[in-house]
Design an enzyme around this catalytic site. Sequence first.
Site, PDB file in Angstrom:
ATOM      1  N   LYS A  27       0.839  -1.202   0.000  1.00 53.97           N
ATOM      2  CA  LYS A  27       0.000   0.000   0.000  1.00 53.97           C
ATOM      3  C   LYS A  27       0.877   1.258   0.000  1.00 53.97           C
ATOM      4  O   LYS A  27       0.694   2.156  -0.822  1.00 53.97           O
ATOM      5  CB  LYS A  27      -0.925  -0.006   1.224  1.00 53.97           C
ATOM      6  CG  LYS A  27      -1.934   1.125   1.209  1.00 53.97           C
ATOM      7  CD  LYS A  27      -2.641   1.264   2.545  1.00 53.97           C
ATOM      8  CE  LYS A  27      -3.609   0.159   2.822  1.00 53.97           C
ATOM      9  NZ  LYS A  27      -4.983   0.473   2.437  1.00 53.97           N
ATOM     10  N   ARG A  97      -3.541   2.873   8.488  1.00 46.18           N
ATOM     11  CA  ARG A  97      -3.863   1.563   7.893  1.00 46.18           C
ATOM     12  C   ARG A  97      -2.622   0.712   7.794  1.00 46.18           C
ATOM     13  O   ARG A  97      -1.518   1.218   7.621  1.00 46.18           O
ATOM     14  CB  ARG A  97      -4.403   1.740   6.474  1.00 46.18           C
ATOM     15  CG  ARG A  97      -5.686   2.513   6.374  1.00 46.18           C
ATOM     16  CD  ARG A  97      -5.952   2.827   4.912  1.00 46.18           C
ATOM     17  NE  ARG A  97      -6.831   3.948   4.769  1.00 46.18           N
ATOM     18  CZ  ARG A  97      -8.143   3.854   4.487  1.00 46.18           C
ATOM     19  NH1 ARG A  97      -8.677   2.691   4.308  1.00 46.18           N
ATOM     20  NH2 ARG A  97      -8.882   4.921   4.383  1.00 46.18           N
ATOM     21  N   GLY A 106      -8.197  -7.458   4.631  1.00 44.39           N
ATOM     22  CA  GLY A 106      -9.055  -7.533   5.811  1.00 44.39           C
ATOM     23  C   GLY A 106      -8.436  -8.227   7.015  1.00 44.39           C
ATOM     24  O   GLY A 106      -9.082  -8.370   8.037  1.00 44.39           O
ATOM     25  N   MET A 108      -5.721  -7.327   8.794  1.00 39.21           N
ATOM     26  CA  MET A 108      -5.157  -6.455   9.829  1.00 39.21           C
ATOM     27  C   MET A 108      -6.079  -5.255  10.062  1.00 39.21           C
ATOM     28  O   MET A 108      -7.119  -5.134   9.434  1.00 39.21           O
ATOM     29  CB  MET A 108      -3.752  -6.028   9.434  1.00 39.21           C
ATOM     30  CG  MET A 108      -2.763  -7.183   9.546  1.00 39.21           C
ATOM     31  SD  MET A 108      -1.110  -6.700   9.106  1.00 39.21           S
ATOM     32  CE  MET A 108      -1.191  -6.600   7.342  1.00 39.21           C
ATOM     33  N   ARG A 348      -3.578  -1.657  -5.955  1.00 35.67           N
ATOM     34  CA  ARG A 348      -2.736  -2.842  -5.841  1.00 35.67           C
ATOM     35  C   ARG A 348      -3.133  -3.795  -6.961  1.00 35.67           C
ATOM     36  O   ARG A 348      -4.228  -3.677  -7.524  1.00 35.67           O
ATOM     37  CB  ARG A 348      -2.905  -3.519  -4.483  1.00 35.67           C
ATOM     38  CG  ARG A 348      -4.308  -3.983  -4.240  1.00 35.67           C
ATOM     39  CD  ARG A 348      -4.474  -4.516  -2.834  1.00 35.67           C
ATOM     40  NE  ARG A 348      -5.875  -4.821  -2.588  1.00 35.67           N
ATOM     41  CZ  ARG A 348      -6.429  -4.927  -1.399  1.00 35.67           C
ATOM     42  NH1 ARG A 348      -5.720  -4.740  -0.327  1.00 35.67           N
ATOM     43  NH2 ARG A 348      -7.696  -5.235  -1.256  1.00 35.67           N
ATOM     44  N   HIS A 474     -15.103  -8.764   1.826  1.00 32.12           N
ATOM     45  CA  HIS A 474     -14.116  -9.728   2.300  1.00 32.12           C
ATOM     46  C   HIS A 474     -14.371 -11.133   1.776  1.00 32.12           C
ATOM     47  O   HIS A 474     -13.474 -11.817   1.279  1.00 32.12           O
ATOM     48  CB  HIS A 474     -14.135  -9.710   3.837  1.00 32.12           C
ATOM     49  CG  HIS A 474     -13.248 -10.726   4.441  1.00 32.12           C
ATOM     50  ND1 HIS A 474     -13.727 -11.932   4.884  1.00 32.12           N
ATOM     51  CD2 HIS A 474     -11.924 -10.746   4.602  1.00 32.12           C
ATOM     52  CE1 HIS A 474     -12.716 -12.630   5.334  1.00 32.12           C
ATOM     53  NE2 HIS A 474     -11.618 -11.947   5.177  1.00 32.12           N
ATOM     54  N   ARG A 650       7.759 -49.384 -13.779  1.00 29.13           N
ATOM     55  CA  ARG A 650       8.502 -49.761 -12.573  1.00 29.13           C
ATOM     56  C   ARG A 650       8.141 -51.177 -12.170  1.00 29.13           C
ATOM     57  O   ARG A 650       6.952 -51.536 -12.145  1.00 29.13           O
ATOM     58  CB  ARG A 650       8.160 -48.806 -11.434  1.00 29.13           C
ATOM     59  CG  ARG A 650       8.979 -49.109 -10.204  1.00 29.13           C
ATOM     60  CD  ARG A 650       8.597 -48.237  -9.062  1.00 29.13           C
ATOM     61  NE  ARG A 650       7.251 -48.532  -8.583  1.00 29.13           N
ATOM     62  CZ  ARG A 650       6.643 -47.815  -7.656  1.00 29.13           C
ATOM     63  NH1 ARG A 650       7.233 -46.764  -7.159  1.00 29.13           N
ATOM     64  NH2 ARG A 650       5.435 -48.140  -7.247  1.00 29.13           N
ATOM     65  N   GLU A 782      15.261 -43.211  -4.329  1.00 35.09           N
ATOM     66  CA  GLU A 782      14.234 -42.937  -3.320  1.00 35.09           C
ATOM     67  C   GLU A 782      14.657 -43.304  -1.911  1.00 35.09           C
ATOM     68  O   GLU A 782      13.853 -43.239  -0.994  1.00 35.09           O
ATOM     69  CB  GLU A 782      12.900 -43.586  -3.702  1.00 35.09           C
ATOM     70  CG  GLU A 782      12.950 -45.039  -4.041  1.00 35.09           C
ATOM     71  CD  GLU A 782      11.600 -45.593  -4.499  1.00 35.09           C
ATOM     72  OE1 GLU A 782      10.568 -44.940  -4.300  1.00 35.09           O
ATOM     73  OE2 GLU A 782      11.602 -46.708  -5.030  1.00 35.09           O
ATOM     74  N   SER A 801      15.069 -41.688 -11.620  1.00 32.57           N
ATOM     75  CA  SER A 801      13.827 -40.957 -11.349  1.00 32.57           C
ATOM     76  C   SER A 801      13.695 -40.828  -9.833  1.00 32.57           C
ATOM     77  O   SER A 801      13.700 -41.836  -9.117  1.00 32.57           O
ATOM     78  CB  SER A 801      12.636 -41.715 -11.938  1.00 32.57           C
ATOM     79  OG  SER A 801      11.455 -41.029 -11.621  1.00 32.57           O
ATOM     80  N   THR A 804      10.305 -39.108  -4.695  1.00 26.44           N
ATOM     81  CA  THR A 804      10.397 -38.205  -3.535  1.00 26.44           C
ATOM     82  C   THR A 804       9.413 -38.545  -2.423  1.00 26.44           C
ATOM     83  O   THR A 804       9.541 -38.037  -1.322  1.00 26.44           O
ATOM     84  CB  THR A 804      10.219 -36.740  -3.974  1.00 26.44           C
ATOM     85  OG1 THR A 804       9.162 -36.702  -4.931  1.00 26.44           O
ATOM     86  CG2 THR A 804      11.484 -36.185  -4.564  1.00 26.44           C
ATOM     87  N   ASN A 805       8.462 -39.425  -2.707  1.00 28.07           N
ATOM     88  CA  ASN A 805       7.585 -39.858  -1.608  1.00 28.07           C
ATOM     89  C   ASN A 805       8.419 -40.666  -0.611  1.00 28.07           C
ATOM     90  O   ASN A 805       8.450 -40.382   0.580  1.00 28.07           O
ATOM     91  CB  ASN A 805       6.442 -40.739  -2.123  1.00 28.07           C
ATOM     92  CG  ASN A 805       5.609 -40.037  -3.167  1.00 28.07           C
ATOM     93  OD1 ASN A 805       5.525 -38.824  -3.174  1.00 28.07           O
ATOM     94  ND2 ASN A 805       5.013 -40.802  -4.065  1.00 28.07           N
ATOM     95  N   CYS A 868       9.247 -38.615  -9.984  1.00 30.95           N
ATOM     96  CA  CYS A 868       7.914 -39.198 -10.151  1.00 30.95           C
ATOM     97  C   CYS A 868       7.147 -39.267  -8.831  1.00 30.95           C
ATOM     98  O   CYS A 868       6.060 -39.803  -8.771  1.00 30.95           O
ATOM     99  CB  CYS A 868       7.987 -40.562 -10.823  1.00 30.95           C
ATOM    100  SG  CYS A 868       8.884 -41.777  -9.854  1.00 30.95           S
ATOM    101  N   TYR A 888      12.856 -33.956 -16.550  1.00 31.35           N
ATOM    102  CA  TYR A 888      11.389 -33.968 -16.592  1.00 31.35           C
ATOM    103  C   TYR A 888      10.798 -34.121 -15.200  1.00 31.35           C
ATOM    104  O   TYR A 888      11.482 -34.520 -14.253  1.00 31.35           O
ATOM    105  CB  TYR A 888      10.875 -35.100 -17.504  1.00 31.35           C
ATOM    106  CG  TYR A 888      11.104 -36.493 -16.967  1.00 31.35           C
ATOM    107  CD1 TYR A 888      10.182 -37.093 -16.114  1.00 31.35           C
ATOM    108  CD2 TYR A 888      12.248 -37.206 -17.308  1.00 31.35           C
ATOM    109  CE1 TYR A 888      10.394 -38.353 -15.605  1.00 31.35           C
ATOM    110  CE2 TYR A 888      12.466 -38.481 -16.807  1.00 31.35           C
ATOM    111  CZ  TYR A 888      11.542 -39.050 -15.956  1.00 31.35           C
ATOM    112  OH  TYR A 888      11.749 -40.306 -15.433  1.00 31.35           O
TER     113      TYR A 888
HETATM  114  C1  PEP Z   1       7.993 -42.433  -4.558  1.00 33.07           C
HETATM  115  O1  PEP Z   1       8.382 -43.062  -3.585  1.00 33.07           O
HETATM  116  O2  PEP Z   1       8.134 -41.217  -4.692  1.00 33.07           O
HETATM  117  C2  PEP Z   1       7.306 -43.131  -5.650  1.00 33.07           C
HETATM  118  C3  PEP Z   1       6.945 -42.498  -6.731  1.00 33.07           C
HETATM  119  O3  PEP Z   1       6.971 -44.433  -5.449  1.00 33.07           O
HETATM  120  P1  PEP Z   1       5.707 -44.895  -4.582  1.00 33.07           P
HETATM  121  O4  PEP Z   1       4.901 -43.698  -4.282  1.00 33.07           O
HETATM  122  O5  PEP Z   1       4.996 -45.881  -5.419  1.00 33.07           O
HETATM  123  O6  PEP Z   1       6.379 -45.500  -3.407  1.00 33.07           O
HETATM  124 MG    MG Z   2       8.515 -45.210  -3.734  1.00 35.86          MG
END
Ligand code: PEP
Ligand code: MG
Length: 910
Positions: A27, A97, A106, A108, A348, A474, A650, A782, A801, A804-805, A868, A888
Amino acid sequence: MSTKYVYFFGDGKGEGNGKMKELLGGKGANLAEMVNIGLPVPAGFTITTETCTHFYANNKQFPAELKAQVEEAIKKIEKAMGAELGSKTNPLLVSCRSGARESMPGMMDTVLNIGLNDETVLALAKQSGNERFAWDSYRRFVQMYGDVVLDLKPRSKTERDPFEHALEHKKEKAGVQEDNQLSVAQLKELVQEFKDLIKDRTGKSFPTDPMEQVWGAVGAVFGSWGNDRAVVYRRTYGIPHEWGTAANVQAMVFGNLGDDCATGVALTRDCAIGTPGFCGDYLINAQGEDVVAGIRTPLRIEETLSKDMPKSYEQLDEIGKKLEKHFKEVQDIEFTIQRNKVWMLQTRNAKRTGFAAVRIAVDFLEEGLIDEKEMLQKRRLPADDLNQLLQPIFDPAAKKQADKEGRLLAKGITAGPGAASGKIVFFAEDAERMHEKDPKTDLILVRRETSPEDLRGMKAAKGILTALGGASSHAALVSRQMGKACIVGCGALNIDYDKGTITVGSKVLKAGDFLSMDGFTGEVFEGKVTTKPSEVIQVLINKTMKPEESEVFRRFDKLMKIADKHRKLRVRTNADLPNQAEEAISFGAEGIGLCRTEHMFFDHLDEIREMIVADNLEHREKALAKLLPFQRKDFAGLFKAMDGKPVTIRLIDPPLHEFLSDAHLESDPKLAEKLSKWSGKSVEDVKKRVEELHEFNPMLGHRGCRLGIVYPEITRMQARAIFEAAVEVQKAGAKVFPEVMVPLAGFATEFKNQEKIIRETAEKVFKETGTKVEYMVGTMIEIPRAAVRADQIAENAEFFSFGTNDLTQTTLGMSRDDYGPFIGFYRENDIIGNDPFQQIDQDGVGELMKIGVERGRKVKSKLKIGICGEHGGDPSSVMFCHRIGLDYVSCSPFRVPIARLAAAQAAVEG
Ligand code: PEP
Ligand code: MG
């Protein structure tokens, strides 16, 4: 040199400018910018966000230098405006303000009419020639000051605001409906009653010294940075708590001096669905807060202002155009018209629905206001907001039926697109509780108007419906940003919180009854009305609409094509079935990044269970031979659907007990007998085998490549099914490109073991069929060891790949299935900023990913690397993947457009 805490704007020049948002807040920076580009802005000054951080770091004390700087700036306002704070003849009134770096609508506090006391009110009355106005301003000031600075609030959920209560009482006694029908004498009485209320409830007297009032207001504004709703808002939108807010003290202008005055909020284009043209709300003879608070249903600027106040409308329209061109963004402005002159109080970048964001971005591009790279900016088009273009609409048949049955209850103002149907809930905390208990129950939060305290309930609801307020209230702003269906100003609804009812004419609906609403048209229906997919879905997925029939689709498609032109990351999908793959291709997927083969097994449980109870090679191979044709058929389907695009398959990953456990035996009493027949074992032995499979910690047990290593015949069967399918599809004339992926490898030896079986099987199949197909063998990264020893694994692996889970679960030592009970607490208490299973924990898991990329590519510079895990569809994670050089990302089909846009934003913004 002492720190500069105060920046003045006015007299045609601002000490700050629009680029100084970090220090002056949005602001403050834009007020200075507007002054600098010659727009009419009442003089004022901004106290910096650094002052706020100092305030919190020093037990809510202001820095010592602030006093002199504020006093000097007040003098400058006095000079610019030709009035004096506390003057008994020509008093200056100011507002105070908040204004953070990013707007938090809204959340603050604000104090208006600072400077009024028993003496200055008389001067104001004389000067304005309007005694009623002066006393009403004073009444409002005491009320606001009591509420915001002295913290005089209702004592319970059902107790009414004590000031409002007194006001209502006064009106009742006077026999009038509206505040502005109260007489001067009655207003004077109210001022005294308000002061008494303050004294009674807080023990403090209302301060009469204007400078004391200024300091009280500044402290309250800084204090409101720490209030609950502001904290929740910041957590929801990822705004850091350390930023602090600025405080803007500015000369008051009045929209309530008479019928040549007005106040309003406006957007330079519609921000619900993106239609071009000025739009907004205004109230004649009113104060700004009346519009935003949604207390009176305002008039529409685009409908009546040009007739009501033609000269002012012209000024405003010109200002709107100038602002859009200058800021290259749709603006959300606040203005006051005082005696036919327009004064700008704020501008804004406007918040908008994802729906509107796409239209506005593409329109701006087509109008030549911005270029492609500017169009793709994240702040203009948050990638997640594309979800809203995939939002449901009413099923036309169900809607027709509802119309026919006369279930249309009322019509309000459209504030957030999307259709929603759910159970009525009146209180935010009830909505939150019900949603927590059963997230599958759809809720519609119905309120007279919403206030910032309702934020949590709005999050929990599918739709928000209010009886009062306009498109800038709001409820509208917040739900639009959340992408929720929202209708406001639905005046026909008579809401009784005490009885828990909505009455419309003779109809009465209770809490828990079904209600349906269409945020595109503003219609509200009694009962359920089924919803159906958006136009984009109808064109792309259901094929029930032709592309040329939908303007929504045209813009979406144009945006996606431009995003594709700019992005570097490729976008694949996680899909296990041909129809999922086809859907994903429609959304723009360029390959399959993860096919979880075990998902295919769920249709062939008998065979997989037979394989599991087998305790020798011969029996296992017999069962596997039955599975082979099913797998081959599924893979062939995927290869055909992907038509030459890469398909990462997989090998089996989960622990076997997911297919067969005690629980399965218990729920199906005939199962043990069946298994005994297939396997030739006694029922007792079957049960024993199942018991043997039980694991205490299955996620860290016999799963992933450990299965294929101990039972190589499983890998052999799966590899055979993949290559036979690939050969079959290739022979039929299509292109195929399988990438066989080994799960959960941590040691290079694990990968090599599996790779050998896969390659041997491939060669066998190629020999048997006399056909070769191109393929690759790679691995998931993983578990932390795999990332750390990526160099050794890359000696043989052709691609990586990131899973990340599992990488998150194993790096954080936090079970992906059991983190629910504490993650909410962790987030609420700022132990962890985000859910690490949704957004990559860049400092921890992300570091391991960087190590994996660096070490893998040290051995193979061109190593193909993707992701993945679920994070592959999260915009901030996609941007991170771009930065660390992945090739990717792979995500679920519906997130593919989001990932495409996020990838382009990563490329454009770095
Ligand atoms: C993972 O672990 O990120 C993965 C893609 O495999 P899953 O979720 O099947 O364990
Ligand atoms: Mg996995």
